[in-house]
Design a protein around this motif. Structure first.
Motif: not given
Ligand code: WAQ
Ligand code: MG
Length: 269
Positions: A214-226
């Motif tokens: 349910t959480h893998l990054k802090p909210p507000g961060v616009n960086r993701g990836g695979r």
């Protein structure tokens, strides 16, 4: 006999096209019969113009008739509830170890995604050398050519509604992960969104299914990836990339939702 199907792809950017260095805003893909082409294009267009990452000023929509299709089932879904992204990332390590990776392999893969480049595709990492293998490192590898069979929209929607997770992120990620998990040589995938408001990510594999965290990054961060984890002893890179980028697949069977667990219950055996 199946009807003729069309692959419709949309990608949108701001500040010019992706090729000219514009910022990626949104991308999506649908496989539909001829009579749904117009409606689908207008949905994709609306989506590209109203994305939370910003308003696109470059939109590319393409359409192609599909010649060869493979039908596959979706991965079974599990949700792991964590209190924050740090706990979530510990879970990632544990999931990757359950799939068969060592602690060091799992840790390196996670670190690659945390520190990874902002690219439109996925990193494809060999689990032995722990090196990235994509032919173009500024693009990554794109999994394309997958969608849900129109006949399972109804059961899919009711399954996801029941769990309160019926949104675009889940429908698209589950289709993508189900395709990727079947690629020659791929043993696992790790993902979280670049959408600043969407913190849930997943670890997916043929072995353990689609495990949402349910959480893998802090909210507000616009960086993701695979990251696609590749075992180079099982297949060639070419076979793998060909499956990911060129083989069209449709998901025509839904595997169940396996449950929602606090992590201490899931990992206890
Ligand atoms: N192929 C490979 N990599 C891709 C693709 C693709 N087709 N599309 C996106 N990516 C990469 C790219 O680096 C994006 O920045 C990153 O993945 C995240 O993409 O169960 O929404 O579309 O609740 O933002 C997962 C959890 C949501 C869903 C994932 O990803 C759930 C999501 P996004
Ligand atoms: Mg996104």
């Amino acid at each position: 006999m199946h009807k003729n199907l069309y692959n419709i792809k949309m990608r949108a950017a701001q500040g010019g096209s992706h090729e000219k260095g514009g910022k990626h805003i949104s991308g999506a893909e649908r496989i539909v019969p001829e009579e749904n082409i117009l409606l689908t294009i207008s949905h994709l267009l609306e989506r590209s113009l109203t994305h939370s990452k910003g308003k696109a000023d470059f939109i590319n929509i393409s359409l192609e008739e599909i010649k060869e299709i493979e039908y596959i089932p979706s991965l079974p879904i599990t949700t792991l509830e964590v209190n924050n992204y740090l706990e979530g990332r510990k879970c990632v390590i544990q999931c990757l170890k359950n799939i068969g990776l060592s602690h060091q392999q799992a840790h390196t893969i996670l670190t690659n995604l945390i520190d990874g480049p902002d690219i439109r595709g996925a990193m494809l990492i060999d689990i032995h050398s722990l090196k990235r293998l994509e032919p173009n490192l500024n693009r990554g590898v794109r999994a394309t050519g997958m969608d849900w069979d129109q006949n399972i929209y109804l059961p899919l929607n009711s399954l996801l509604d029941r769990e309160g997770i019926n949104n675009n992120h889940v429908r698209e990620a589950l289709a993508l992960a189900s395709k990727v998990a079947r690629a020659p040589g791929i043993i696992a995938e790790l993902c979280w969104s670049d959408d600043p408001e969407y913190t849930t990510g997943y670890v997916a594999s043929e072995k353990c299914g689609y495990i949402r965290i349910t959480h893998l990054k802090p909210p507000g961060v616009n960086r993701g990836g695979r990251v696609f984890c590749f075992d180079s002893t099982q297949a060639t890179l070419e076979e793998c990339i060909n499956w990911l980028e060129n083989q069209v697949i449709i998901i025509n069977e839904i595997k169940p939702f396996l449950g929602k667990f606090p992590i201490k219950d899931y990992f206890k055996e």
